[in-house]
Write an enzyme that holds these catalytic residues in place. Structure first.
Site, short mmCIF file in Angstrom:
data_model
loop_
_atom_site.label_atom_id
_atom_site.label_comp_id
_atom_site.label_asym_id
_atom_site.label_seq_id
_atom_site.Cartn_x
_atom_site.Cartn_y
_atom_site.Cartn_z
CE LYS A 116 -3.19 2.56 3.04
NZ LYS A 116 -3.87 2.55 4.36
CG ASP A 131 -10.18 7.19 6.24
OD1 ASP A 131 -9.14 7.34 5.57
OD2 ASP A 131 -10.21 7.36 7.48
CG ASP A 158 -2.17 5.32 4.87
OD1 ASP A 158 -1.90 4.32 5.56
OD2 ASP A 158 -3.34 5.61 4.54
CE LYS A 198 -7.00 9.05 7.26
NZ LYS A 198 -7.47 7.96 8.14
CD GLU A 232 -6.84 5.17 2.04
OE1 GLU A 232 -5.73 4.89 2.53
OE2 GLU A 232 -7.83 5.42 2.75
NE ARG A 262 -10.23 -1.73 3.76
CZ ARG A 262 -10.86 -1.72 4.93
NH1 ARG A 262 -12.06 -2.28 5.04
NH2 ARG A 262 -10.32 -1.15 5.98
CG ASP A 291 -6.06 8.17 4.00
OD1 ASP A 291 -6.97 8.63 3.28
OD2 ASP A 291 -6.23 7.26 4.82
#
Length: 520
Positions: free
Chosen positions: A268, A351, A291, A280, A353, A355, A273
């Site tokens: 990932k 959020d 992230d 968020k 995202e 996966r 993010d």
């Protein structure tokens, strides 16, 4: 980038008071047993006995002394033989010693691990602990126009066995250069390591190596090959410097060795993010440039592969680099997206995202694995806050499907993690996790996420792994299949490191010990 193609300034010596170093860093569990009763050390450092007698706290904190006009730092490990003690005792002591040495002005410290017998890999753990504290961040190197990867000119390592010392330093050098790559990508800010900049960094890193690099870009390509990734990339794609990339890496072993294992790593790489449309809020966005540590690990692992060149191991790496932006083009909850696997996925929370960014690339890896020798698939991601709620901030969690469990992948990573100071907790995917992501209406096959933050959901780090299995089509290759494919998900949200702070480079050391070192 040339400095990443050179060995780190690590030097072995058989003399614990080598004049080539300006500070001597002693790591010990018990001064009397480890130093005074060690003939090689007592003749040089017995003067510390007086300090030990006068300072009741000597065995509890790192101390600086001067012997023969040289800095001597004593860094106690604390207990190492209780049920709760592990090799991180050594790493912590080494880090404390290095930090003390840097503050004292040392530029060439010598690491003396007097607790070699405390754990099987004590010296390796001590060196990696010291190097964690010595990392010179990429953005500081660039701002100061400095090439040095470390905060000192050189690091010494005392070992009376010269051959063993050289072997250990060779391995530690390869692991640490990989961790530096991991930290450079994972720890740098969202502009310095935007997806295009990560691609440029990786291209430059491997241009003179035997690692093959292929960079996929363009929203049309993503829509065709990786539609879930394309959804995440949609908002950022309108800003050229933020547009996504899928970076593919391939390591092939030397031609004289037959392949007996193939790894597929899917990392990932969310460069920032925001949460997307499910923003968020409330100050929870800070630190979200981290992230991308899963994809950063993939690049770092390939750096180590390029140096150690294991035989019989083929590795495919995938770095899924995208920015989860807010804007008129951003994907939203309730959308139904048909994945590469042809599964219809209902977006429950933008959020979640990570996966989405990985699942189509994982599906492609599954397709390729059917034609490879002894494949094993991994996703590596800072995926959930829940894993930190469950296990704390210092542990990777590994979750495996049936075939991977049968191969004891989780057990082996856990074992090597304990040995090298890169610890895991073994988690598992249960029937409730599959139920949680099952489609809730006839419209969709799979629900991507609930409306809650992962920390507020029961089994909040487990059901995302079930999503990755189902949405990629890997459920057809479980233990009841004629074409079994081992798959493990590694959630590194806790182990990747603190913010503010420096990324750890996890889980690179444990992967190196599990997959590379047995083949060199």
């Amino acid at each position: 980038m040339e400095h990443l193609n050179k060995a780190l300034p690590l030097f072995a010596t058989q003399n614990p008071q080598d004049d080539g170093f300006d500070a001597y860093l002693i790591i010990a569990t018990d001064f009397s047993k480890n130093v005074l009763k060690n003939e090689s050390l007592s003749q040089y450092f017995s003067e510390l006995k007086l300090l030990a007698e006068l300072d009741a706290n000597f065995e509890n904190e790192t101390s600086l002394s001067v012997i023969n006009k040289k800095r001597v730092i004593y860094s106690p490990t604390g207990p190492v033989d209780r049920d709760q003690d592990d090799s991180r005792r050594i790493a912590d002591a080494a880090q404390n010693a290095i930090k003390k040495a840097i503050k004292a002005g040392s530029k060439s410290p010598l690491l003396i691990n007097a607790s070699k017998d405390a754990f099987d890999l004590s010296d390796q753990v001590a060196l990696l602990g010291a190097l964690q504290a010595l990392y010179n961040p990429l953005e500081l190197r660039e701002a100061k126009k400095a090439e040095s990867l470390l905060k000192v000119d050189k690091l010494g390592y005392w070992n009376e066995n010269k051959q063993e010392a050289e072997q250990i330093l060779n391995i530690v050098n390869a692991i640490e250069l990989g961790r530096i790559v991991t930290r450079d990508i994972g720890g740098s800010d969202p502009e310095r390591m935007s997806a295009p900049n990560v691609a440029a960094y990786v291209n430059d890193l491997f241009k003179s190596s035997d690692i093959k690099v292929n960079i996929i870009e363009g929203q049309d390509n993503f829509l065709r090959e990786y539609p879930c990734f394309a959804a995440v990339n949609r908002a950022a794609n309108s800003t050229e410097r933020h547009a996504g990339r899928v970076i593919k890496l391939v390591y092939s072993p030397p031609s004289d060795s037959a392949i007996d294992k193939t790894l597929f790593l899917v990392g990932k790489g969310i460069t920032y993010d925001t949460g997307g449309a499910d923003v968020k809020a409330g100050g929870h966005m800070s630190g979200m440039h981290r992230d991308k540590c899963g994809a950063a690990f993939v690049a770092g692992f390939f750096k180590t592969l390029s140096l150690l060149k294991p035989k019989g191991l083929k590795v495919y790496g995938n770095m899924c680099m995208a920015r989860n932006s807010i804007g008129e083009e951003c994907y939203v909850s309730d959308e139904i997206i048909t994945a590469r696997s042809k599964k219809r996925i209902r977006v429950g929370n933008t959020d979640a995202e990570g996966r989405m960014a990985m699942v189509d690339v994982l599906c492609e890896a599954k397709e390729m694995a059917l034609n490879e020798i002894n494949p094993h698939l991994f996703t590596i991601a800072t995926l959930t806050g829940h894993v930190i709620r469950a296990y704390g901030p210092n542990y990777s969690a590994v979750l495996s499907n049936g075939p991977a469990k049968a191969d004891q992948i989780d057990v082996n990573l856990h074992r090597y993690g304990d040995l090298i100071g890169d610890p895991y907790e073994i988690s598992s995917i249960k029937r409730e996790d599959y139920q949680a992501i099952a489609g809730k209406s006839e419209y969709e096959d799979i629900l991507q996420a609930t409306n809650n933050p992962s920390t507020m959901d029961a089994r909040g780090h487990q059901f995302p792994a079930a999503f990755l299995v189902m949405a990629s089509g890997l459920e057809k290759h479980g233990k009841n299949s004629d074409k079994k494919i081992p798959y493990s998900h590694v959630d590194i949200a806790g182990s990747s490191g603190p913010f503010p702070g420096v990324p750890t480079g996890s889980p690179l050391p444990s992967f190196v010990y599990n997959y590379i070192l047995p083949k060199i």
